[in-house]
Design a protein around this motif. Structure first.
Motif, PDB file in Angstrom:
ATOM      1  N   ARG A  53       1.059  -1.172   0.095  1.00 21.14           N
ATOM      2  CA  ARG A  53      -0.019   0.276  -0.141  1.00 21.14           C
ATOM      3  C   ARG A  53       0.827   1.228  -0.015  1.00 21.14           C
ATOM      4  NH1 ARG A  53      -2.411  -1.074   4.397  1.00 21.14           N
ATOM      5  NH2 ARG A  53      -3.902  -2.120   3.685  1.00 21.14           N
ATOM      6  N   ARG A  55       1.677   5.130   1.068  1.00 24.05           N
ATOM      7  CA  ARG A  55       1.390   5.724   2.352  1.00 24.05           C
ATOM      8  C   ARG A  55       1.826   7.010   2.279  1.00 24.05           C
ATOM      9  NH1 ARG A  55       2.118   0.417   3.596  1.00 24.05           N
ATOM     10  NH2 ARG A  55       1.195  -0.338   5.529  1.00 24.05           N
ATOM     11  N   LYS A  56       1.162   7.971   3.210  1.00 26.63           N
ATOM     12  CA  LYS A  56       1.493   9.469   3.529  1.00 26.63           C
ATOM     13  C   LYS A  56       2.852   9.394   4.260  1.00 26.63           C
ATOM     14  CE  LYS A  56      -1.725  11.727   1.316  1.00 26.63           C
ATOM     15  NZ  LYS A  56      -1.706  12.948   0.583  1.00 26.63           N
ATOM     16  N   LYS A 114      -4.409   0.913  12.489  1.00 27.15           N
ATOM     17  CA  LYS A 114      -4.870   1.885  11.409  1.00 27.15           C
ATOM     18  C   LYS A 114      -3.942   2.981  11.079  1.00 27.15           C
ATOM     19  CE  LYS A 114      -8.758   5.219  10.854  1.00 27.15           C
ATOM     20  NZ  LYS A 114      -9.871   5.781  11.511  1.00 27.15           N
ATOM     21  N   SER A 117      -1.198   1.842   8.622  1.00 26.77           N
ATOM     22  CA  SER A 117      -1.625   1.284   7.438  1.00 26.77           C
ATOM     23  C   SER A 117      -1.645   2.476   6.397  1.00 26.77           C
ATOM     24  CB  SER A 117      -2.923   0.834   7.497  1.00 26.77           C
ATOM     25  OG  SER A 117      -3.963   1.671   7.767  1.00 26.77           O
ATOM     26  N   GLN A 118      -1.589   3.870   6.961  1.00 27.72           N
ATOM     27  CA  GLN A 118      -1.695   4.869   6.220  1.00 27.72           C
ATOM     28  C   GLN A 118      -0.690   6.017   5.979  1.00 27.72           C
ATOM     29  OE1 GLN A 118      -5.736   6.889   6.336  1.00 27.72           O
ATOM     30  NE2 GLN A 118      -6.275   5.313   7.704  1.00 27.72           N
ATOM     31  N   LEU A 230      -5.982  13.002   3.292  1.00 32.15           N
ATOM     32  CA  LEU A 230      -6.329  11.470   3.209  1.00 32.15           C
ATOM     33  C   LEU A 230      -7.216  11.254   2.110  1.00 32.15           C
ATOM     34  CD1 LEU A 230      -5.856   9.627   6.524  1.00 32.15           C
ATOM     35  CD2 LEU A 230      -4.402   9.589   4.658  1.00 32.15           C
TER      36      LEU A 230
END
Length: 230
Positions: A53, A55-56, A114, A117-118, A230
């Motif tokens: 994934r 991510r930022k 959470k 994951s971002q 986001l």
């Protein structure tokens, strides 16, 4: 295809600074200094980054000697590594001021799973820097504390930022922790064109040390900035 976490582990395992330093400055490399650091670092990235994934990017300054300088995980002392990430480090027990705010913010966001994951957190100079004080004791230092120091490490910082981006980061907006940090990174970004928008947030250490009464407001500020990005 390698996972995001596998790429970070590879980066950390090969992380070395061999450049010059001004007198009285030292660089700490926890991945060379403590075998358990490698172990817990791998556990962390395998647990929270075992995917591909995007991510930022949250950009710190450089690790502290009690946070990532021990655990190998940015803004994470051994107490929060165990409490919030479920990973125990047996060879050290550390407390880091910045880590307290960061994990309170992460809990408000929805927890470590959470959040990670971002987002990905690291620093343009990804190793701890210390400077010898008047009493001979080495204390935390920032890459921008000394003009000669910054001159020594700037090229290494640029290359490190490029390697972080290659892990799989969304560079359209990055979140820079610390006003002075942002000023130096802006000069680099103006030249290198690494990032789009640079959103500046107060550094966790500053909040904990000087604005602790307003920490809930700063947590809200972080969460609001993230929600827009986001």
């Amino acid at each position: 295809m390698k996972t995001f976490g596998q790429k970070v582990v590879h980066f950390n395992k090969n992380l070395k600074y061999t450049g010059a330093l001004p007198p009285d400055f030292q660089v700490m490399n926890p991945f060379l200094d403590n075998p358990e650091t490698l172990t817990v670092m791998q556990q962390f990235y395998n647990k929270f980054y075992s995917d591909t994934r995007t991510r930022k990017f949250l950009i710190g300054i450089n690790p502290s000697r009690h946070g990532a300088g021990v655990t190998g995980v940015p803004f994470t002392d051994t107490k929060n590594l165990e409490k919030h990430c479920g990973i125990t480090m047996k060879s050290a027990r550390t407390h880091e001021v910045s880590s307290v705010f960061l994990y309170d913010m992460i809990e408000a966001f929805g927890g470590a799973e959470k959040f990670y994951s971002q987002f990905y957190i690291n620093s343009p100079f990804p190793l701890a820097i210390t400077r010898k004080g008047k009493n001979g004791v080495y204390l935390n230092a920032n890459y921008y504390d000394d003009k000669a120091l910054f001159s020594c490490v700037e090229d290494f910082m640029v290359e490190s930022l490029k390697k972080h981006i290659s892990l799989g980061l969304d560079t359209s907006e990055v979140f820079v922790l610390g006003v002075k940090n942002a000023a130096f990174l802006k000069k680099i970004n103006d030249r290198e064109k690494l990032f789009g928008t640079m959103t500046v947030l107060e550094h966790p250490r500053y909040i904990q040390q000087y604005r602790s009464k307003d920490r809930d407001l700063f947590i809200d500020k972080y969460l609001l900035a993230f929600s827009r990005g986001l």
